[in-house]
Design a protein around this motif. Structure first.
Motif, PDB file in Angstrom:
ATOM      1  N   PHE A 127      28.389 -54.690  -0.682  1.00  0.00           N
ATOM      2  CA  PHE A 127      27.913 -53.556  -1.487  1.00  0.00           C
ATOM      3  C   PHE A 127      27.410 -54.014  -2.863  1.00  0.00           C
ATOM      4  O   PHE A 127      26.283 -53.727  -3.268  1.00  0.00           O
ATOM      5  CB  PHE A 127      29.043 -52.530  -1.622  1.00  0.00           C
ATOM      6  CG  PHE A 127      28.625 -51.210  -2.216  1.00  0.00           C
ATOM      7  CD1 PHE A 127      27.337 -50.740  -2.092  1.00  0.00           C
ATOM      8  CD2 PHE A 127      29.549 -50.427  -2.904  1.00  0.00           C
ATOM      9  CE1 PHE A 127      26.957 -49.516  -2.629  1.00  0.00           C
ATOM     10  CE2 PHE A 127      29.184 -49.209  -3.447  1.00  0.00           C
ATOM     11  CZ  PHE A 127      27.885 -48.755  -3.312  1.00  0.00           C
ATOM     12  N   GLU A 128      28.252 -54.731  -3.583  1.00  0.00           N
ATOM     13  CA  GLU A 128      27.855 -55.161  -4.930  1.00  0.00           C
ATOM     14  C   GLU A 128      26.659 -56.107  -4.866  1.00  0.00           C
ATOM     15  O   GLU A 128      25.737 -56.022  -5.698  1.00  0.00           O
ATOM     16  CB  GLU A 128      29.020 -55.837  -5.639  1.00  0.00           C
ATOM     17  CG  GLU A 128      28.689 -56.255  -7.070  1.00  0.00           C
ATOM     18  CD  GLU A 128      29.870 -56.849  -7.816  1.00  0.00           C
ATOM     19  OE1 GLU A 128      29.648 -57.396  -8.916  1.00  0.00           O
ATOM     20  OE2 GLU A 128      31.010 -56.768  -7.301  1.00  0.00           O
ATOM     21  N   THR A 129      26.652 -56.983  -3.874  1.00  0.00           N
ATOM     22  CA  THR A 129      25.525 -57.899  -3.714  1.00  0.00           C
ATOM     23  C   THR A 129      24.223 -57.133  -3.519  1.00  0.00           C
ATOM     24  O   THR A 129      23.192 -57.442  -4.129  1.00  0.00           O
ATOM     25  CB  THR A 129      25.756 -58.831  -2.514  1.00  0.00           C
ATOM     26  OG1 THR A 129      26.916 -59.623  -2.754  1.00  0.00           O
ATOM     27  CG2 THR A 129      24.561 -59.744  -2.291  1.00  0.00           C
ATOM     28  N   ALA A 130      24.263 -56.103  -2.660  1.00  0.00           N
ATOM     29  CA  ALA A 130      23.058 -55.319  -2.389  1.00  0.00           C
ATOM     30  C   ALA A 130      22.582 -54.575  -3.632  1.00  0.00           C
ATOM     31  O   ALA A 130      21.369 -54.473  -3.884  1.00  0.00           O
ATOM     32  CB  ALA A 130      23.324 -54.335  -1.245  1.00  0.00           C
ATOM     33  N   ILE A 131      23.520 -54.064  -4.420  1.00  0.00           N
ATOM     34  CA  ILE A 131      23.138 -53.337  -5.636  1.00  0.00           C
ATOM     35  C   ILE A 131      22.554 -54.290  -6.675  1.00  0.00           C
ATOM     36  O   ILE A 131      21.540 -53.994  -7.326  1.00  0.00           O
ATOM     37  CB  ILE A 131      24.347 -52.582  -6.212  1.00  0.00           C
ATOM     38  CG1 ILE A 131      24.860 -51.537  -5.204  1.00  0.00           C
ATOM     39  CG2 ILE A 131      23.994 -51.930  -7.542  1.00  0.00           C
ATOM     40  CD1 ILE A 131      23.836 -50.493  -4.801  1.00  0.00           C
ATOM     41  N   TYR A 305      21.621 -47.925   4.248  1.00  0.00           N
ATOM     42  CA  TYR A 305      20.565 -48.836   4.676  1.00  0.00           C
ATOM     43  C   TYR A 305      20.352 -49.963   3.669  1.00  0.00           C
ATOM     44  O   TYR A 305      20.079 -51.106   4.050  1.00  0.00           O
ATOM     45  CB  TYR A 305      19.262 -48.071   4.888  1.00  0.00           C
ATOM     46  CG  TYR A 305      19.277 -47.157   6.093  1.00  0.00           C
ATOM     47  CD1 TYR A 305      20.166 -47.356   7.143  1.00  0.00           C
ATOM     48  CD2 TYR A 305      18.391 -46.086   6.186  1.00  0.00           C
ATOM     49  CE1 TYR A 305      20.176 -46.522   8.246  1.00  0.00           C
ATOM     50  CE2 TYR A 305      18.392 -45.240   7.285  1.00  0.00           C
ATOM     51  CZ  TYR A 305      19.285 -45.459   8.314  1.00  0.00           C
ATOM     52  OH  TYR A 305      19.296 -44.626   9.401  1.00  0.00           O
ATOM     53  N   LEU A 306      20.457 -49.652   2.387  1.00  0.00           N
ATOM     54  CA  LEU A 306      20.343 -50.700   1.383  1.00  0.00           C
ATOM     55  C   LEU A 306      21.451 -51.732   1.559  1.00  0.00           C
ATOM     56  O   LEU A 306      21.210 -52.943   1.544  1.00  0.00           O
ATOM     57  CB  LEU A 306      20.408 -50.108  -0.023  1.00  0.00           C
ATOM     58  CG  LEU A 306      20.468 -51.137  -1.167  1.00  0.00           C
ATOM     59  CD1 LEU A 306      19.155 -51.905  -1.267  1.00  0.00           C
ATOM     60  CD2 LEU A 306      20.813 -50.474  -2.487  1.00  0.00           C
ATOM     61  N   THR A 307      22.675 -51.254   1.725  1.00  0.00           N
ATOM     62  CA  THR A 307      23.832 -52.139   1.792  1.00  0.00           C
ATOM     63  C   THR A 307      23.859 -52.964   3.063  1.00  0.00           C
ATOM     64  O   THR A 307      24.249 -54.131   3.049  1.00  0.00           O
ATOM     65  CB  THR A 307      25.134 -51.320   1.674  1.00  0.00           C
ATOM     66  OG1 THR A 307      25.106 -50.565   0.461  1.00  0.00           O
ATOM     67  CG2 THR A 307      26.359 -52.222   1.685  1.00  0.00           C
ATOM     68  N   THR A 308      23.450 -52.377   4.170  1.00  0.00           N
ATOM     69  CA  THR A 308      23.571 -53.063   5.461  1.00  0.00           C
ATOM     70  C   THR A 308      22.316 -53.817   5.884  1.00  0.00           C
ATOM     71  O   THR A 308      22.406 -54.772   6.654  1.00  0.00           O
ATOM     72  CB  THR A 308      23.941 -52.067   6.572  1.00  0.00           C
ATOM     73  OG1 THR A 308      22.921 -51.049   6.656  1.00  0.00           O
ATOM     74  CG2 THR A 308      25.292 -51.423   6.293  1.00  0.00           C
TER      75      THR A 308
END
Length: 349
Positions: A127-131, A305-308
Motif C-alpha cells: 500500500f505505502e509503496t503504491a502511494i 487497482y492502484l495498490t494491486t
C-alpha cells in the motif's frame, strides 16, 4: 456490516462533529475480521444446519472452539447484524442467510475470504509503496503466481462476486443469431462465458488467461459444457488468441492497462474477430457513481487497482473513443443491473 448509527448518533458523530466518527471505521475493521473468522470456523453453516438456535457451549463444541471465545465473538456479530439471539442462544439473521451461506446463489463468503487471505495481506506489503511510487513493487497477479493455491482462492472470490451480476450482465450482451465462437479475454472463472453457452447451445467459448488462472478453473467447467468450453493459456497482450470469433468479452480487463495498452489490445481482438464480430467491455466507470455508497465504492475500487496493479479506472467515454480508434463502430453503452458504476460497452468490427 458496519454498525448503523441511530438518528441521534448520526447527528452527533456525522453532522455536528461532537464525537469521534473515525471509531466507526475501527468497528468496521473488527467486523470484517470477525466475519471472516466466523466463515473459517464454519459458524454460519453450523447454525444453518442446526434444528434450533444454539447456545455458545453447543456451538463451541461443534466448531472446535472455546465457549467463552465463541460467546464474545457471537455477541459482537449480533451487534453488527450478522447474528440474532433468542434468549442466550444464537441464530442467523436474514442478511447472513442471503449473503454468507454456501448453498445460497448469492454467497459472498468466498469474496470476503479472498480479501482476508490475499488482497489485504498484499495491501499490507504494497500500500505505502503504491502511494509513494504510483505502483506496487509487483502486481498481485505476479504474486499469485508465486503460490498457485492463491489463484484458487482468487478465482473462487471472483466467481462469487460475478454470480451476483450474472443475469444482469448476460442480459446486456448481444450474441447475434448464428454466432459459433466466443473468446473470453482474461476470462478466469469463465462464469459469463459458460452462461452464454448455456443460453446459446450452438455457441462454443474459449477462456484465455494466465496459466495460474486457467489451472484454477479447469476442474470447475461443468460436465454438460465440456464440449462447448475450452481454455487457452498465455499473455493476451502478446500470445496467439486464435481466430474466427464472433464475440469477444473483455470483462474487468481495461482497468489493468494504460490507454495505449488498451488500444493495442482492442486492435488485437479486432484481428481475431470475424467481420461484423462484436467486442463487449465490462468494467467500473469513473464518474458514474450517483450515491454516497456507489461513489465510495468507485473510490475504493480505484485505490485497490492502484495498490494491486498500479492501475486506475477510466470513464466509459474514454473506452468508447479507444474502441473507435481501434476500428470498431456502432459503439454503444448499456447499464448493468441496479449497481451504479457498472456498464457494458459494445462495438462492432
Amino acid at each position: 456490516m458496519p454498525v448503523n448509527p441511530n438518528f441521534i448518533e448520526r447527528l452527533l458523530l456525522l453532522k455536528l462533529n461532537r464525537g469521534p466518527a473515525p471509531m466507526l471505521d475501527l468497528f468496521g475493521a473488527a467486523s470484517f475480521e470477525s466475519v471472516t473468522l466466523a466463515l473459517e470456523l464454519d459458524i454460519f453453516e453450523t447454525l444453518s444446519r442446526a434444528d434450533a438456535p444454539l447456545g455458545a457451549g453447543t456451538l463451541a463444541d461443534r466448531v472446535d472452539a472455546h465457549p467463552d471465545g465463541i460467546a464474545v465473538l457471537c455477541n459482537f456479530l449480533v451487534a453488527e447484524g450478522y447474528l440474532a439471539t433468542e434468549g442466550e442462544q444464537y441464530t442467523l439473521t436474514r442478511m447472513t442467510e442471503t449473503w454468507l451461506l454456501a448453498d445460497s446463489e448469492t454467497d459472498m463468503g468466498p469474496w470476503l475470504t479472498f480479501w482476508k487471505k490475499l488482497v489485504f495481506p498484499f495491501w499490507a506489503r504494497e500500500f505505502e509503496t503504491a502511494i509513494r511510487n504510483g505502483e506496487p513493487s509487483q502486481s498481485i497477479y505476479e504474486w499469485f503466481d508465486e503460490e498457485p493455491s492463491r489463484w484458487e482462492i482468487a478465482q473462487a472470490g471472483f466467481r462469487a462476486t460475478a454470480s451476483l451480476l450474472l443475469d444482469d450482465v448476460i442480459d446486456t450482451v448481444t450474441v447475434p443469431e448464428g454466432t459459433e465462437r466466443l473468446l473470453d479475454v482474461g476470462g478466469g472463472h469463465g462464469l459469463y462465458a459458460m452462461e452464454l453457452c448455456r443460453r446459446h447451445p450452438g455457441l462454443s467459448a474459449t477462456l484465455f488467461d494466465f496459466p495460474g488462472a486457467i489451472e484454477a478453473i479447469r476442474e470447475n467447467i461443468p460436465a454438460e459444457l465440456a464440449e462447448q468450453v475450452d481454455t487457452r493459456v498465455g499473455d493476451y497482450r502478446t500470445d496467439d488468441l486464435g481466430q474466427g470469433y464472433g464475440v469477444a468479452l473483455l470483462f474487468n480487463v481495461v482497468h489493468a492497462h494504460d490507454p495505449a495498452g488498451n488500444i493495442a489490445l482492442f486492435e488485437r481482438v479486432a484481428d481475431v474477430l470475424t467481420p461484423g464480430g462484436r467486442i463487449v467491455v465490462l468494467d467500473q466507470w469513473e464518474g458514474s457513481g450517483r450515491t454516497p455508497v456507489s461513489q465510495t465504492a468507485l473510490r475504493f475500487v480505484a485505490l485497490t487497482y492502484l495498490t494491486t496493479l498500479g492501475a486506475d479506472i477510466y470513464t466509459h467515454e474514454e473506452v468508447e473513443d479507444w474502441l473507435r480508434e481501434a476500428g470498431f463502430s456502432n459503439v454503444q453503452r448499456r447499464s448493468v443491473g441496479p449497481l451504479s458504476g457498472l456498464a457494458v460497452v459494445e462495438g462492432i468490427k
